[in-house]
Design a protein around this motif. Structure first.
Motif, PDB file in Angstrom:
ATOM      1  N   ARG A 386       8.674 -29.290 -13.800  1.00 31.18           N
ATOM      2  CA  ARG A 386       8.830 -28.561 -12.599  1.00 31.18           C
ATOM      3  C   ARG A 386      10.192 -27.934 -12.264  1.00 31.18           C
ATOM      4  NH1 ARG A 386       4.461 -26.984  -9.624  1.00 31.18           N
ATOM      5  NH2 ARG A 386       5.263 -27.846  -7.694  1.00 31.18           N
ATOM      6  N   GLU A 387      10.809 -27.404 -13.065  1.00 30.07           N
ATOM      7  CA  GLU A 387      12.126 -26.966 -12.969  1.00 30.07           C
ATOM      8  C   GLU A 387      11.926 -25.580 -11.998  1.00 30.07           C
ATOM      9  OE1 GLU A 387      14.957 -27.796 -14.286  1.00 30.07           O
ATOM     10  OE2 GLU A 387      14.058 -29.566 -15.078  1.00 30.07           O
ATOM     11  N   LYS A 388      13.036 -25.428 -11.450  1.00 33.97           N
ATOM     12  CA  LYS A 388      13.229 -24.440 -10.257  1.00 33.97           C
ATOM     13  C   LYS A 388      13.043 -22.946 -11.201  1.00 33.97           C
ATOM     14  CE  LYS A 388      15.733 -25.929  -6.409  1.00 33.97           C
ATOM     15  NZ  LYS A 388      16.885 -25.651  -5.521  1.00 33.97           N
ATOM     16  N   MET A 389      12.392 -21.944 -10.588  1.00 35.56           N
ATOM     17  CA  MET A 389      12.257 -20.795 -11.059  1.00 35.56           C
ATOM     18  C   MET A 389      12.435 -19.568  -9.951  1.00 35.56           C
ATOM     19  SD  MET A 389      11.113 -21.207 -14.309  1.00 35.56           S
ATOM     20  CE  MET A 389      10.360 -19.740 -14.838  1.00 35.56           C
ATOM     21  N   VAL A 390      12.912 -18.493 -10.290  1.00 34.31           N
ATOM     22  CA  VAL A 390      13.111 -17.480  -9.495  1.00 34.31           C
ATOM     23  C   VAL A 390      11.751 -16.670  -9.387  1.00 34.31           C
ATOM     24  CG1 VAL A 390      14.397 -15.238  -8.732  1.00 34.31           C
ATOM     25  CG2 VAL A 390      15.314 -17.254  -9.925  1.00 34.31           C
ATOM     26  N   TYR A 391      11.067 -16.246  -8.334  1.00 31.35           N
ATOM     27  CA  TYR A 391      10.001 -15.544  -8.250  1.00 31.35           C
ATOM     28  C   TYR A 391      10.376 -14.114  -7.484  1.00 31.35           C
ATOM     29  CZ  TYR A 391       7.286 -19.598  -9.621  1.00 31.35           C
ATOM     30  OH  TYR A 391       6.840 -20.734 -10.382  1.00 31.35           O
ATOM     31  N   VAL A 392       9.552 -13.016  -7.953  1.00 33.57           N
ATOM     32  CA  VAL A 392       9.775 -11.856  -7.560  1.00 33.57           C
ATOM     33  C   VAL A 392       8.198 -11.388  -7.222  1.00 33.57           C
ATOM     34  CG1 VAL A 392      10.085  -9.153  -7.911  1.00 33.57           C
ATOM     35  CG2 VAL A 392      11.657 -11.215  -9.268  1.00 33.57           C
ATOM     36  N   TYR A 393       7.983 -11.234  -5.925  1.00 31.77           N
ATOM     37  CA  TYR A 393       6.791 -10.902  -5.277  1.00 31.77           C
ATOM     38  C   TYR A 393       6.885  -9.611  -4.874  1.00 31.77           C
ATOM     39  CZ  TYR A 393       5.529 -15.948  -5.663  1.00 31.77           C
ATOM     40  OH  TYR A 393       5.346 -17.224  -6.097  1.00 31.77           O
ATOM     41  N   HIS A 394       5.804  -8.679  -5.056  1.00 29.59           N
ATOM     42  CA  HIS A 394       5.851  -7.400  -4.513  1.00 29.59           C
ATOM     43  C   HIS A 394       4.453  -7.063  -4.022  1.00 29.59           C
ATOM     44  CE1 HIS A 394       3.618  -5.489  -7.871  1.00 29.59           C
ATOM     45  NE2 HIS A 394       4.480  -6.134  -8.567  1.00 29.59           N
ATOM     46  N   SER A 395       4.183  -5.857  -3.260  1.00 31.98           N
ATOM     47  CA  SER A 395       2.967  -5.386  -2.573  1.00 31.98           C
ATOM     48  C   SER A 395       2.388  -4.148  -3.229  1.00 31.98           C
ATOM     49  CB  SER A 395       3.093  -5.411  -1.154  1.00 31.98           C
ATOM     50  OG  SER A 395       4.178  -4.567  -0.882  1.00 31.98           O
ATOM     51  N   LEU A 396       2.914  -3.525  -4.111  1.00 35.03           N
ATOM     52  CA  LEU A 396       2.535  -2.604  -4.617  1.00 35.03           C
ATOM     53  C   LEU A 396       1.136  -2.398  -4.913  1.00 35.03           C
ATOM     54  CD1 LEU A 396       5.558  -1.499  -7.035  1.00 35.03           C
ATOM     55  CD2 LEU A 396       5.370  -1.156  -4.642  1.00 35.03           C
ATOM     56  N   LYS A 397       0.607  -3.475  -5.493  1.00 42.54           N
ATOM     57  CA  LYS A 397      -0.763  -3.367  -5.991  1.00 42.54           C
ATOM     58  C   LYS A 397      -1.713  -4.108  -4.933  1.00 42.54           C
ATOM     59  CE  LYS A 397       0.664  -4.012 -10.700  1.00 42.54           C
ATOM     60  NZ  LYS A 397       0.541  -4.822 -11.994  1.00 42.54           N
ATOM     61  N   ASN A 398      -1.189  -4.269  -3.560  1.00 41.91           N
ATOM     62  CA  ASN A 398      -1.786  -4.714  -2.401  1.00 41.91           C
ATOM     63  C   ASN A 398      -2.951  -3.850  -2.146  1.00 41.91           C
ATOM     64  OD1 ASN A 398      -0.312  -7.050  -2.669  1.00 41.91           O
ATOM     65  ND2 ASN A 398       0.472  -6.807  -0.610  1.00 41.91           N
ATOM     66  N   ARG A 399      -4.056  -4.323  -1.647  1.00 36.37           N
ATOM     67  CA  ARG A 399      -5.126  -3.749  -1.167  1.00 36.37           C
ATOM     68  C   ARG A 399      -5.310  -3.301   0.501  1.00 36.37           C
ATOM     69  NH1 ARG A 399     -10.592  -6.641  -2.794  1.00 36.37           N
ATOM     70  NH2 ARG A 399     -11.514  -5.291  -1.571  1.00 36.37           N
ATOM     71  N   ARG A 400      -5.092  -2.254   0.662  1.00 36.71           N
ATOM     72  CA  ARG A 400      -5.183  -1.870   2.102  1.00 36.71           C
ATOM     73  C   ARG A 400      -6.594  -2.148   2.960  1.00 36.71           C
ATOM     74  NH1 ARG A 400      -6.208   4.699   3.627  1.00 36.71           N
ATOM     75  NH2 ARG A 400      -6.091   4.520   6.045  1.00 36.71           N
ATOM     76  N   ASP A 401      -7.702  -2.064   2.096  1.00 35.27           N
ATOM     77  CA  ASP A 401      -8.836  -2.401   2.874  1.00 35.27           C
ATOM     78  C   ASP A 401      -9.044  -3.729   3.366  1.00 35.27           C
ATOM     79  OD1 ASP A 401      -9.169  -2.959   0.171  1.00 35.27           O
ATOM     80  OD2 ASP A 401     -11.192  -2.942   0.162  1.00 35.27           O
ATOM     81  N   THR A 402      -8.246  -4.645   2.807  1.00 38.17           N
ATOM     82  CA  THR A 402      -8.420  -6.212   3.345  1.00 38.17           C
ATOM     83  C   THR A 402      -7.256  -6.436   4.044  1.00 38.17           C
ATOM     84  OG1 THR A 402      -7.340  -7.034   1.156  1.00 38.17           O
ATOM     85  CG2 THR A 402      -9.763  -6.750   1.274  1.00 38.17           C
ATOM     86  N   HIS A 403      -6.269  -5.568   4.549  1.00 43.26           N
ATOM     87  CA  HIS A 403      -5.178  -5.944   5.116  1.00 43.26           C
ATOM     88  C   HIS A 403      -5.731  -6.644   6.471  1.00 43.26           C
ATOM     89  CE1 HIS A 403      -1.532  -5.001   7.820  1.00 43.26           C
ATOM     90  NE2 HIS A 403      -0.866  -5.636   6.923  1.00 43.26           N
ATOM     91  N   MET A 404      -4.917  -8.025   6.592  1.00 45.60           N
ATOM     92  CA  MET A 404      -4.962  -8.801   7.792  1.00 45.60           C
ATOM     93  C   MET A 404      -6.340  -9.297   8.132  1.00 45.60           C
ATOM     94  SD  MET A 404      -1.954  -9.043   8.973  1.00 45.60           S
ATOM     95  CE  MET A 404      -2.335  -9.799  10.171  1.00 45.60           C
ATOM     96  N   MET A 405      -7.280  -9.158   7.240  1.00 45.61           N
ATOM     97  CA  MET A 405      -8.741  -9.566   7.467  1.00 45.61           C
ATOM     98  C   MET A 405      -8.798 -10.972   7.265  1.00 45.61           C
ATOM     99  SD  MET A 405     -10.111  -7.101   8.646  1.00 45.61           S
ATOM    100  CE  MET A 405     -11.806  -7.401   8.776  1.00 45.61           C
ATOM    101  N   GLY A 406      -7.968 -11.808   6.430  1.00 43.93           N
ATOM    102  CA  GLY A 406      -7.939 -12.967   6.359  1.00 43.93           C
ATOM    103  C   GLY A 406      -9.330 -13.929   5.840  1.00 43.93           C
ATOM    104  N   ASN A 407     -10.070 -13.191   4.951  1.00 43.37           N
ATOM    105  CA  ASN A 407     -11.177 -13.416   4.310  1.00 43.37           C
ATOM    106  C   ASN A 407     -11.265 -13.594   2.853  1.00 43.37           C
ATOM    107  OD1 ASN A 407     -11.216 -10.793   3.870  1.00 43.37           O
ATOM    108  ND2 ASN A 407     -13.316 -10.375   4.924  1.00 43.37           N
TER     109      ASN A 407
END
Length: 463
Positions: A386-407
């Protein structure tokens, strides 16, 4: 608001040029909003109030009413969402509860008039006309491009999710009883007029939604009517109610909301687990067992003093912490936010383009506002250290049609690197352009692998 990862040059391997597309003025009224940057968008959104004044005098403190009396701004607002849009939206397949609520305020209480299943426009219009019901449309930015364009920029500006709901209320009617919300609220009037009453909060900066009885809220602190183009802001916890005046056309407004679960308390909860994890690796006292039967009895004074000592120790360690761990907040933001606004099919956002990066290349970060860096333990289940890692998260491939729907459970888009890559990543994040050779990594192979990984995710381009 529901709760809840190129430009072509003269080299080889040319491809499409990733870019933020713009909307031509011919598509509708010219926008009075400045989409060149997130800060420019917000400044024009609250104009004539300046951003500095807003955060100094109003944010989380008191309501702000901007009555513009600007025909051009009103003309821009009306197409954002109109009653007449409902027919085409219903034909695309929207459902009661998930996409639409139909409700009325009856004797100070909310009465929901939803049917089952898919929404049919004729029934919706019947409830609107005959029952004087309010139509609440959830997260219209999933369907309306200009709201997507606005909210995507606001998410970049706030660094927090930005949702929206549209409320369409017939004349002489009210949809919701007095209540307060757990979000910062911006209300933009689109069609018709609406009469608002605001009251002193009973729970300042509330962490949850709650209705309030009329006999508990006293006299309004503010009363006014919003007209098309007008903007209203109020902090979470502000008690409010609104109705469409008699004798006028229906009212349509959009409520744009942000900063749900984004308090210092939430941030502390997000970081404390990582701080304790790191401290326990270094301090045997935190690895010692709790007293026998502590879980079976009331907490003792000895245990309370012990916990107080550990918290002071964590506070001391925090002062010297270079990278704050984030358990969930950064990742959740990146995973659930809107993708960058674009026109067309958006293929340029997810397909690497431009020249292939090499050791002799100069590169720059792109879509900076849509990527986050965070440090956390390795999430690979095969890695027992469980060594520390650096994570790079991005939203370029996110889906607009599910935004804020929480499901839906959504997998994050991004990359992970050894902690030794953090300084090189910060160079990329903080530079307008940098030579790959100058990255602070030990070997040329590490440098080239880093930029290649980021290029594959469309996060850097060769300049």
């Amino acid at each position: 608001m529901p709760k809840k990862a190129r430009p072509a040059g003269d080299g080889e391997e040319e491809g499409p040029v990733p870019k933020q597309a713009t909307v031509e003025a011919a598509c509708g009224p010219a926008s009075p909003l400045d989409f060149d940057s997130p800060s420019g968008l917000f400044e024009s959104f609250i104009a004539p109030i300046t951003t500095e004044t807003f955060f100094k005098e109003f944010w989380e403190q008191k309501p702000l009413l901007i009555q513009r009396a600007d025909p051009a701004f009103a003309a821009y607002c009306q197409p954002l969402f109109r009653l007449s849009d409902l027919k085409s939206l219903c034909s695309r397949g929207v459902y009661y509860g998930r996409d639409v609520n139909v409700c009325r305020c009856v004797h100070g209480k909310k009465k929901v008039l939803n049917k089952d299943g898919r929404v049919h426009f004729l029934q919706l219009r019947k409830d609107f006309d005959q029952k004087r019901a309010t139509i609440q449309f959830h997260q219209p930015q999933r369907f309306k491009d200009e709201l997507w364009r606005i909210q995507e920029k606001l998410e970049c500006f706030f660094g927090s999710l930005v949702g929206s709901n549209v409320y369409i209320t017939p004349a002489g009617a009210q949809g919701l009883p007095p209540h307060y919300d757990d979000v910062e609220v911006f209300i933009l009037q689109l069609e018709g007029e609406k009469r608002w009453r605001l009251y002193q909060p009973t729970v300042p900066l509330a962490r949850e939604y709650s209705p309030e009885a009329e006999d508990r809220i006293g006299r309004p602190t503010h009363e006014f009517t919003l007209k098309p183009g007008d903007l209203l802001y109020f902090p979470r916890g502000t008690i409010h109610q609104a109705a469409t005046p008699e004798g006028l056309a229906h009212s349509t407004h959009v409520t744009i909301s942000t900063y749900q679960s984004s308090s210092w308390g939430d941030f502390l909860l997000d970081t404390i687990s990582g701080l304790v994890f790191d401290a326990a690796k270094a301090d045997v006292a935190l690895r010692a067992g709790i007293p026998r039967q502590l879980l079976l009895v009331e907490t003792t004074a000895v245990a309370t003093r012990r916990l107080s000592g550990f918290l002071r120790m964590l506070a001391d360690r925090l002062e010297g912490t270079k990278e704050l761990p984030s358990a969930d907040m950064k990742k959740d933001f990146a995973v659930n936010r809107l993708p960058p606004y674009y026109t067309g099919d958006g293929a340029e956002l997810v397909t690497p383009g431009g020249r292939f990066p090499g050791l002799d290349s100069t590169v720059r970060l792109q879509f900076r506002d849509h990527a986050v860096l965070t440090v956390g333990p390795d999430q690979d289940p095969s890695d027992e250290t469980r060594e520390k890692m650096v994570y790079v998260y991005h939203s370029l491939k996110n889906r607009r049609d599910t935004h804020m729907m929480g499901n839906e459970e959504t997998e994050p888009h991004g990359l992970r690197f050894p902690l030794s890559h953090m300084d090189a990543l910060k160079q990329l994040w903080n530079s307008s352009a940098i030579s790959v050779k100058d990255l602070k990594l030990t070997t040329d192979e590490e440098k080239q692998n880093l930029v290649l990984s980021l290029w594959t995710e469309c996060l850097i381009q060769v300049v």
